[in-house]
Design a protein around this motif. Structure first.
Motif, PDB file in Angstrom:
ATOM      1  N   LEU A  33       0.950  -0.858  -0.270  1.00  7.25           N
ATOM      2  CA  LEU A  33       0.425   0.030   0.284  1.00  7.25           C
ATOM      3  C   LEU A  33       0.867   1.335  -0.400  1.00  7.25           C
ATOM      4  O   LEU A  33       1.655   1.599   0.766  1.00  7.25           O
ATOM      5  N   LEU A  45      -8.436   0.840  -2.962  1.00  7.65           N
ATOM      6  CA  LEU A  45      -9.115   0.608  -1.903  1.00  7.65           C
ATOM      7  C   LEU A  45      -9.737   2.051  -2.112  1.00  7.65           C
ATOM      8  O   LEU A  45     -10.942   2.947  -1.735  1.00  7.65           O
ATOM      9  N   CYS A  49     -13.402   3.707  -1.357  1.00 10.14           N
ATOM     10  CA  CYS A  49     -13.980   5.338  -0.615  1.00 10.14           C
ATOM     11  C   CYS A  49     -15.223   6.007  -1.829  1.00 10.14           C
ATOM     12  O   CYS A  49     -16.036   6.211  -1.141  1.00 10.14           O
TER      13      CYS A  49
END
Length: 305
Positions: A33, A45, A49
Motif C-alpha cells: 500500500l 481502496l 472509498c
C-alpha cells in the motif's frame, strides 16, 4: 546427532507448510500500500472509498428529496433521488483534486524545468513538491475508475460516448505518468481544470430541485463560464505552450518512452480540442443565449468538465 526414534521406532515426516489463504494471496498480488497510483491496492481502496461515499450520499439524497425539491417542480425529484449521489461524489472529487492542483501549480511554478518534467531524486529540494502530485493522481485515477463503472451501468443517463472516451483516455494518461513518475507540473495544471466542475455540479442540483430559473442559477452559470475559460482554456493553453516550447528537453530527458509520450501528448491535445468544442456551448449557457435550465448535454455539463 541421530534423531530419537518415536514410540513406533521411526520419526514422522515433517508437515508440509500451510498454504497461504486466498486473502493473503490477493494482498500479495495487489502489492504494498503506497500513496500513489502505482499501487493497485491503493487504487482499489480509493475506488471503494468513492463507492462508499456514493452509497452514503444516495441514502441522504433519497431522504432529503422531499425537503430540497420544490413541490411545484414539474419533473419531481426522481433525478435528484436516483442520481444526486453521483454528483455529490463528483463535487467532492472536483474540490479535492482541483484545490490540490492549484497548490501543486503554485509549488512547482518556480521549480527548475527538469523538476517540472519528472519527479526528481529524493535529495532534491523540489522532490516534495513534485512527488505530492502523485497522491492527487491517485485520487483522480481511482475516481475515474469508480465513475466509469457507474456511467456504463446506467448508460447513457450519466453520460454518453464522449464521457466514456474522456474517462478512458485520461485514465490511460494518468496511469502512464504515474508508472514513470513523469510530468508532475503538466499534471498539476491539467487537474486545476477541475476547479470549474463544482459549479457545474451545483448547477445540476439547482436544475433538479426546481431552481433552474432563479437568480442563483444565473450567478452559477456566469461563475462556471468564467472559471471554465480561466482553467480549461487559458491555463490549458499556457500549459500546452510550455510543453511545446520545451519539447526538445522533454524528449532528451526520456521521462517517458517515445510511444507513451506520444500517447500522453495526443490525450492532452484531444482534451484541449474537447474543451474548445464545449466552450461555445458553455459561453451560450453562461451568458444567457440558451433556454433557461438548459445547458450543454456533454459530460462536462453533467459532472466534470
Amino acid at each position: 546427532a541421530r534423531l530419537p526414534p518415536t514410540m513406533f521406532g521411526r520419526r514422522p515426516a515433517p508437515e508440509p507448510p500451510a498454504e497461504p489463504s486466498l486473502a493473503a494471496q490477493l494482498l500479495d498480488l495487489l502489492g504494498p500500500l503506497e500513496p500513489n497510483a502505482r499501487s493497485p491496492l491503493a487504487l482499489l481502496l480509493c475506488a471503494l472509498c468513492w463507492e462508499l461515499l456514493y452509497r452514503v450520499s444516495q441514502l441522504a439524497c433519497r431522504a432529503l428529496a422531499p425537503v430540497l425539491v420544490r413541490s411545484d417542480y414539474s419533473k419531481g425529484g426522481k433525478a435528484f433521488r436516483n442520481h444526486g449521489s453521483t454528483y455529490v461524489c463528483a463535487f467532492v472529487h472536483a474540490v479535492l483534486t482541483g484545490g490540490r492542483g492549484v497548490w501543486h501549480v503554485w509549488q512547482l511554478l518556480g521549480a527548475p524545468l527538469d523538476a517540472k518534467l519528472a519527479v526528481p531524486d529524493a535529495s532534491s529540494p523540489h522532490y516534495a513538491a513534485a512527488a505530492s502530485t502523485e497522491l492527487t493522481n491517485l485520487f483522480f485515477l481511482s475516481w475515474l475508475m469508480y465513475d466509469t463503472v457507474h456511467v456504463l451501468s446506467s448508460y447513457p443517463v450519466l453520460g454518453g460516448a464522449d464521457t466514456v472516451a474522456h474517462h478512458v483516455c485520461f485514465a490511460a494518461g494518468a496511469a502512464i505518468t504515474a508508472a514513470h513518475r513523469a510530468l508532475p507540473f503538466q499534471f498539476a495544471w491539467l487537474i486545476t481544470g477541475e476547479c470549474s466542475s463544482p459549479l457545474l455540479n451545483v448547477r445540476w442540483f439547482l436544475i433538479n430541485t426546481g431552481r433552474g430559473d432563479t437568480p442563483a442559477m444565473q450567478a452559477v452559470n456566469l461563475a462556471f463560464g468564467l472559471t471554465f475559460f480561466t482553467a480549461r482554456i487559458l491555463l490549458f493553453t499556457l500549459g500546452l505552450s510550455h510543453m511545446a516550447l520545451n519539447a526538445n528537453r522533454l524528449v532528451a530527458l526520456r521521462v517517458l518512452p517515445p510511444p507513451q509520450l506520444a500517447c500522453v501528448c495526443a490525450i492532452l491535445a484531444a482534451g484541449y480540442a474537447l474543451n474548445l468544442m464545449w466552450a461555445a456551448k458553455i459561453w451560450a449557457m453562461a451568458f444567457g443565449t440558451k433556454k433557461r435550465g438548459k445547458g450543454p448535454s456533454h459530460e462536462g455539463a453533467n459532472k466534470t468538465s
